[in-house]
Design an enzyme around this catalytic site. Structure first.
Site, PDB file in Angstrom:
ATOM      1  N   HIS A   1     -26.047  53.505  42.663  1.00  0.00           N
ATOM      2  CA  HIS A   1     -26.901  52.705  41.798  1.00  0.00           C
ATOM      3  C   HIS A   1     -28.243  53.373  41.570  1.00  0.00           C
ATOM      4  CE1 HIS A   1     -23.850  49.891  43.070  1.00  0.00           C
ATOM      5  NE2 HIS A   1     -24.208  49.101  42.073  1.00  0.00           N
TER       6      HIS A   1
ATOM      7  N   GLU B   1     -17.032  48.222  30.776  1.00  0.00           N
ATOM      8  CA  GLU B   1     -17.984  49.067  30.033  1.00  0.00           C
ATOM      9  C   GLU B   1     -17.310  49.913  28.978  1.00  0.00           C
ATOM     10  OE1 GLU B   1     -18.025  48.781  33.190  1.00  0.00           O
ATOM     11  OE2 GLU B   1     -19.991  48.019  33.709  1.00  0.00           O
TER      12      GLU B   1
END
Lengths: 407, 401
Positions: free
Chosen positions: A212, A143
């Protein structure tokens, strides 16, 4: 698919009726696409349809003249055109993405599994086959670097859309988002603009676990130079996606894991939603409820109960998390004098906290009661279903809060 | 020292002149710069002092083609950079430059040599030691000093500072404060170049300290996968702020760290070697994807102005490098030994440079500080975008007392 049209010719058709007749707008030529002065319609959040000729005209007209919609209970105040097409939210995102990629060859998408896999939430399904590997790019799990690469590409004029598979993963790219994305336009004295869109699903899902289920809007909200928007319906998802891609500023588009399968009928015509405007979901008189993303649906559920109990809540989906649409919010506060904020961020340092401060600073004199902010608990989201339920705000709590507020 | 072969078609001396370390002062015919070497574009082939070391590729030749004109330009540019950095040192000590100031003296050959091998359409991105790279990309001394002092005439209008120099038209993308973050940006530049099929390359410069950043390897992986014309240049000055490279890196062979990506180790104090390596790298990257260049260089100053630079290395080491490997001196010797200019002419050139630098500083001092309203400009791009309104839809105006 959406038909494009020239607003100039079509303007006369609107003055009479509110409903759009899409058969009037079959224009074969798309040659005006590339011009900046291309006209298209903007369907306002209150259901009015306004022709826009160009950006200058937009500034000349009042941006919002009347924040109050005349239609009550328009849960998605966007179905002004009955002959539209029905789709799910992720399909709406994809439609918006595809239209923008068609329109501008500089638009490209990069992210994990966006290409051959079709996107982990199918937002980019089939785009790789259509546009090829150089425009829909599968990145490795890196990322920090692919966000940086998107920003570097944007410095030269490309318009990348960077997808985080889950918003939480973008924490690894925080440096790139904060320092390079947000600040380069300023530190270079205006030389570079960074027209990236950073998007991805966030929020508390169904027992996805703590890591998450993060709400990054609270972490990113202080970064100067970026804009943040949160979509909540297929209509505004497509509109915000298109607006974000066209914007020259870096925009972070927050989607929600649980909203991807919402179905709605959206217009066939091309439209965009303004990035800085809030959406009037349900006009009312007694209390202003400010919310965004998934909590909008909890609020609307609570609203049903409240209406039965005799209350008249005004529900506004703020949509624009940075900057806040203080105009719409302010008008509402001036009318109802009571504010309830319902959000999914944590209590500490969330969007609600900033919004409370902003409203207090600007509209303190109009408030009859202190602002109540319902947020998620300051805990990592637990896995167990019941515990997870108690982490986020539930409709029952909203009802209780409104009752207390309106005493 | 290496032998130089003078192959010239002009009617000048055809003698082979061995080059010795000491300056030769043979009273042969010397013409003033203006008529001879300045416009002379006859080819000189000079051997680099140290051969290239290659990893996963064929090293380029040690023999570099250059012209007298180019050599004089090298000297002029590097001397200007040297003078500029030393002037910045004095300005910092006079508290006209504040914050962080990272000086590049000793490393000039990398900036100048790279520039000679590429065009302005190629992109360069570097970290915070960017004053000289900015100058090499076409920046002016006035812009440099104004930005350092935070004035309006600066390249970023005074809002960036020492670590944020940018020049978009010349393909110079900065100027970045966070170590290593510029490498993914550089690979993004290469991606855009490939996307637009420009036929140009992107040079992403970083230091030996940044070479240990994970995002570097992430970016290199993606660049290699997508075949991007990215050239990662490690300016190895052997110290990551105060930590020597052997204390920070298990494997200080930075040119090999690319593993699957080819690498080249270059003597970064030899401007001709740098030029040759960059030319080679550009051709390589356009065909085969990313390549790593390691420039073996040295900085005389500390990491920044707040670092004396002598607590982690000895003064003997610094003066040793200055005597043996100084890039400006090396070019001076080349120029003198090839009779391209006299000592006096070079000294005059340096005097002229000093004067230019002083003038630029004086002019920069007269440039005003940014207007208070500049605080709020360029946060967002205007136009089709944001206007952040206050509660009454009026534009936010700054009221500073």
């Amino acid at each position: 698919m959406a038909t494009l049209f020239q607003g100039v010719g079509a303007a006369t058709a609107f003055s009479a009726s509110k409903s759009l007749d899409s058969s009037k707008f079959q224009l074969p030529s798309r040659r005006f696409l590339s011009e900046r002065n291309a006209s298209f319609l903007v369907v306002r959040s209150d259901g009015r349809v306004v022709p826009r000729s160009n950006a200058r005209a937009r500034r000349a007209e009042q941006l919002i003249t009347n924040a109050v919609a005349t239609k009550p209970d328009s849960s998605a105040a966007s179905t002004a055109s009955k002959p539209g097409h029905e789709l799910l939210l992720f399909e709406a995102l994809r439609e918006g993405l595809e239209e923008e990629m068609d329109r501008d060859p500089q638009v490209c998408v990069m992210g994990e599994d966006v290409g051959h896999y079709g996107g982990s939430y199918k937002v980019t399904k089939d785009l790789a086959e259509k546009y090829g590997d150089l425009r829909v790019l599968d990145t490795p799990i890196a990322e920090n670097s692919f966000t940086g690469m998107g920003i570097g590409a944007a410095m030269t004029g490309l318009r990348p859309i960077i997808e985080g598979m889950n918003m939480g993963f973008l924490l690894l790219a925080f440096n790139q988002i904060s320092n390079n994305c947000g600040m380069l336009h300023y530190t270079s004295g205006g030389q570079f603009k960074i027209p990236v869109v950073i998007r991805g699903p966030g929020g508390v899902g169904r027992q996805l676990g703590a890591e998450h289920s993060q709400r990054l809007e609270s972490y990113f909200q202080s970064i100067p130079g970026i804009q943040m928007v949160a979509c909540s319906t297929p209509y505004n998802a497509k509109g915000l996606m298109k607006a974000a891609i066209r914007s020259d500023n870096p925009v972070i588009l927050f989607e929600h894991v649980l909203l991807y399968n919402l179905k709605e009928r959206i217009p066939d015509e091309e439209y965009i939603c303004s990035l800085e405007e809030a959406e009037m979901v349900r006009p009312g008189e007694h209390v202003t409820i400010l919310t965004y993303s998934r909590m909008r649906y909890h609020v609307m559920q609570a609203a049903k109960t409240l209406v039965n109990k005799g209350y008249d809540p005004e529900v506004i989906d703020i949509r624009s998390l940075k900057p806040f649409d203080l105009y719409t919010i302010g008008n509402s506060v001036k009318k109802t004098h009571r504010v309830l904020i319902v959000e999914e961020c944590m209590r500490t340092g969330g969007i609600g906290a900033s919004l409370t401060a902003a409203i207090t600073e600007n509209f303190h004199d109009y408030l009859d009661a202190p602002i109540v902010c319902l947020s998620s608990q300051d805990v990592p989201t637990p896995y167990a279903g019941t515990l997870e339920e108690w982490t986020v705000v539930q409709p029952l709590q909203i009802v209780t809060a409104v009752e207390k507020l309106c005493q | 020292m290496a032998l130089a072969h003078l192959t010239s078609s002009s009617s000048r001396s055809n003698l082979l002149k061995p080059i010795f370390a000491a300056l030769s002062s043979t009273p042969s015919l010397r013409r003033p710069i203006s008529s001879a070497a300045a416009g002379d574009s006859s080819t000189l082939t000079i051997e680099t002092s140290v051969p290239f070391t290659a990893h996963q590729c064929e090293a380029p030749s040690r023999l570099v083609d250059t012209t007298p004109e180019e050599l004089l330009t090298f000297f002029r540019n590097m001397a200007t950079m040297r003078r500029m950095e030393i002037a910045a040192d004095s300005l910092y000590k006079a508290k006209l430059i504040r914050g962080f100031c990272h000086l590049y003296d000793g490393q000039e050959a990398v900036a100048v040599g790279m520039e000679a091998a590429i065009t302005k359409k190629d992109s360069i991105i570097t970290a915070y030691r960017d004053h000289c790279t900015y100058l090499a990309r076409g920046g002016t001394l006035l812009e440099v000093f104004s930005e350092l002092m935070g004035r309006q005439a600066g390249c970023s209008r005074g809002k960036g500072g020492s670590m944020h120099f940018y020049k978009k038209e010349a393909g110079f993308y900065g100027g970045h404060g966070i170590v290593g973050a510029q490498v993914p940006l550089g690979c993004g530049l290469a991606f855009a170049q490939k996307y637009s099929k420009d036929g140009t390359v992107a040079f992403a410069l970083y230091g030996d300290g940044a070479a240990n950043q994970g995002q570097l390897f992430e970016a290199l992986n993606i660049a290699a996968l997508w075949d991007l014309p990215a050239i990662l240049v490690c300016e190895n000055n052997h110290y990551g702020m105060g930590t020597a490279e052997w204390r920070a890196a298990k494997s200080p062979a930075y040119y090999k760290r690319g593993d699957y990506a080819p690498g080249l180790k270059v003597d970064g104090m030899d401007v001709l070697a740098v030029k040759q390596a960059c030319k080679f790298a550009k051709e390589h990257a356009l065909k085969n994807g990313p390549i790593i260049l390691e420039m073996d260089t040295y900085r005389y100053h500390g990491h920044s102005m707040s670092d004396p630079g002598s607590t982690y290395r000895t003064r003997d080491e610094i003066s040793g490098v200055r005597q043996e490997r100084d890039p400006v001196e090396r070019v001076r010797k080349l120029v003198l030994s090839h009779d391209l200019a006299t000592e006096k002419e070079l000294k005059d050139m340096e005097k002229e440079i000093r004067k230019k630098v002083d003038e630029a500083i004086a002019q920069a001092k007269e440039s005003p500080m940014p207007d208070p309203s500049e605080l709020f400009t360029n946060v967002y791009v205007k136009g089709f975008g944001v206007e952040a309104f206050g509660p009454d839809r009026k534009e936010v105006r700054a009221l500073l007392l």
